[in-house]
Design a protein around this motif. Structure first.
Motif, short mmCIF file in Angstrom:
data_model
loop_
_atom_site.label_atom_id
_atom_site.label_comp_id
_atom_site.label_asym_id
_atom_site.label_seq_id
_atom_site.Cartn_x
_atom_site.Cartn_y
_atom_site.Cartn_z
N ILE A 177 -7.67 0.67 -7.76
CA ILE A 177 -6.76 0.29 -6.68
C ILE A 177 -6.67 1.36 -5.60
O ILE A 177 -5.83 1.28 -4.70
N THR A 236 0.81 -1.21 0.00
CA THR A 236 0.00 0.00 0.00
C THR A 236 0.85 1.27 0.00
O THR A 236 1.85 1.34 0.71
N GLN A 252 -2.09 -1.07 -4.00
CA GLN A 252 -3.18 -0.27 -3.45
C GLN A 252 -2.70 1.12 -3.07
O GLN A 252 -1.55 1.30 -2.67
#
Length: 582
Positions: free
Chosen positions: A376, A264, A318
């Protein structure tokens, strides 16, 4: 007892250089040991200098000689091809050692196959100041008067170090097994050098390479989400925010994170989403401008640069964007009519809140889709009241029903279906059928620890094995991964002092300036590797129609309540032996 204020003025870095490589190879002095030298322990040591293997799960005190019999003259490591394994070595000396360094041999097996020395590293482990838990056994509301001590944590980049007498100097030995290594038992040596000359001290060790391959970190399934702070790197590297020099300075830190399997990218939608709780305040990666005619303009250029940069280094699963519910409910913007920066204070559900966020989310969705990032990206919040979350979700979904949402906090069944990326505290309980449905729908469900948990945790005084234990806990409890605040929210002098704010020491950062890793970070990676290995074996057995019960049995002890009677290191040692027997 040393207070933070006293330490701040008492000890400073011995070298400060103003360049993009600030802190990278800077020699620095550790803080004085509040507990001093335990001379009685050193009288029990017969050798002037001991060079031996030690447990990587024990934090040895800097000026207390380890008990006789606790150190070893050999180490037997085991790993898959592609795996990174480690151990610890101690230099315990009753005399001053000048310019200590190491020489590493390649590893060789009986058939003449080798693991080149370039895959082996020996790094000095440095001591930082830490504190402890509060009176209730938690890591929040820590007072400056809490007893302090030095602990091992920083894995330094220095090539040599002077070790004073009556000192325990740890060494972190890492072996990264290349994926093309032939299976078998490999032998090698590490040599202690002083003043650039070989000494009589040498340790032999072996590495057993198992005939299985661990994929590269960018292929790992474990969802690692350590929050990044690019503003902190700007400060310690003395570079202008978002300049070319700043991005160069950030590269080694983000490479380290990518090599841990980070999934992330931490981004900000607004200025200071966490109400200045960090030493380096987060700015907004999106510039909000209210035009003279009352319309809005949004500049996404910094957001785009940061996301593109992280993706170029392999972090690209992400994008989490914080936050529509900041802790002070304040939303800064530039007002053309007044020519000033100003701010709106608005509570979720109010007309002002909705009218402020609706045009921005529309523009943001359009921009994300043009970049190919919409699917995403998550609008992310953390530890916010469920009432506020419900109202923010309504605004988000009114703009685009396909917007993804992330939340780190308590488990609220009433909003669970709206949260694509749900990270819950370790004491929360999610029903098995919810896990199953979320996984089937492609939703992400992870776990986090914060200052609330005394154990397990990743404080600098926590048992090192707890960092490796957490991925096993995640696996045993059906979580997809682990989240932690934060990767690098440093204090004023992190290389010397890991304490910050009213949280237990180490809560705010895993790694150190100069792209120095830590015992905690390396242990976490070790646990993630185990998670991946179990997933690989489980899939392999399932495809063959074979039972996975033995694997499930290995992970079953990894429950928080079991830590009250079984140490994390013992649990891990037993489990890893079984895992490596497959």
């Amino acid at each position: 007892m040393l207070t933070k204020l006293h330490l701040k003025f008492k000890c400073l870095l011995t070298l400060i250089v103003c360049s993009g490589n600030l802190f990278s190879q800077v020699a620095y002095q550790e803080l004085p040991d509040p507990k001093g030298v335990d001379m009685i322990s050193w009288k029990n040591i017969t050798e002037q200098t001991a060079f031996k293997f030690a447990s990587a799960d024990v934090r040895y005190q800097k000026h207390v000689a380890p008990s006789n019999g606790t150190l070893k003259i050999k180490w037997e490591g085991t790993g898959w091809r592609g795996e990174k394994i480690h151990t610890k070595i101690l230099v315990c000396t009753k005399r001053n050692l000048n310019k200590v360094s190491f020489a590493l041999s390649k590893l060789t097996n009986k058939n003449g196959n080798t693991i080149d020395a370039s895959n082996i590293k020996a790094n000095f482990v440095r001591y930082v100041m830490t504190d402890g838990l509060n009176a209730k056994g938690g890591g929040c509301e820590i007072t400056p008067k809490l007893d302090s001590s030095l602990v091992e944590d920083v894995i330094d980049n220095a090539n040599e170090l002077t070790v004073p007498k009556n000192t325990v100097q740890p060494i972190w030995l890492t072996v990264t097994i290349p994926t093309d290594t032939k299976p078998g038992l490999y032998s090698g040596s590490i040599y202690l050098k002083e003043n650039n000359k070989n000494s009589k001290y040498k340790l032999n060790y072996t590495v057993k390479v198992i005939n299985r391959v661990l994929p590269s970190p960018n292929q790992w399934k474990f969802h690692l989400d350590l929050w990044q702070n690019p503003y902190a790197i700007s400060r310690v590297s003395n570079t202008k925010q978002w300049s070319a020099e700043h991005f160069r300075a950030m590269t080694p830190y983000m490479n380290m994170l990518a090599n841990a399997g980070q999934k992330t990218i931490t981004t900000t939608l607004i200025h200071d989403p966490w109400n200045s709780q960090t030493y380096d305040k987060y700015g907004s990666m999106i510039k909000w401008t209210k035009k003279n005619n009352g319309s809005w303009q949004y500049d996404f250029s910094i957001f785009d640069q940061w996301v593109s940069f992280a993706m170029s280094l392999g972090i690209k699963k992400q994008i989490n964007c914080y936050s529509m519910i900041p802790w002070d409910l304040k939303f800064a913007y530039y007002d053309e009519a007044t020519g000033k920066d100003t701010a709106l204070v608005a509570k979720p559900g109010s007309p002002e809140y909705t009218s402020h966020w609706t045009p921005m989310l529309k523009a943001f969705a359009t921009h994300l889709k043009s970049k190919g990032w919409f699917n995403i990206t998550c609008i992310a919040m953390d530890e916010r009241p469920v009432e506020d979350m419900e109202k923010a979700i309504a605004v988000i979904k009114s703009v685009d029903k396909d917007f993804k949402i992330a939340l780190a906090g308590r488990y609220h069944p009433e909003i669970e279906k709206d949260i694509f990326d749900y990270c819950v505290a370790s004491n929360q309980v999610i029903e098995p059928e919810v896990f199953k449905r979320r996984k089937a729908e492609g939703f992400n469900t992870t776990v986090y620890t914060s200052c609330t948990e005394g154990s397990p945790n990743i404080f600098t005084f926590s048992p090192p094995a707890e960092s490796a234990w957490l991925p096993w806990f995640a696996l045993n409890n059906n979580y997809d991964g682990y989240l932690r605040w934060a990767y690098n929210c440093w204090n004023a002098n992190p290389l010397q002092d890991s304490r910050f704010g009213n949280w237990s020491a180490g809560d705010a950062f895993f790694i150190y300036p100069g792209a120095r890793t830590s015992i905690r970070f390396e242990k976490l990676i070790s646990g993630i590797q185990d998670y991946e290995k179990i997933k690989i074996l489980s899939n392999e057995l399932s495809k063959k129609g074979l039972s996975t019960e033995r694997l499930k049995t290995i992970t079953q002890p990894f429950l928080i309540q079991n830590l009250k009677t079984i140490e994390a290191s013992k649990m891990l040692s037993d489990a890893k032996k079984q895992l490596n027997s497959f």
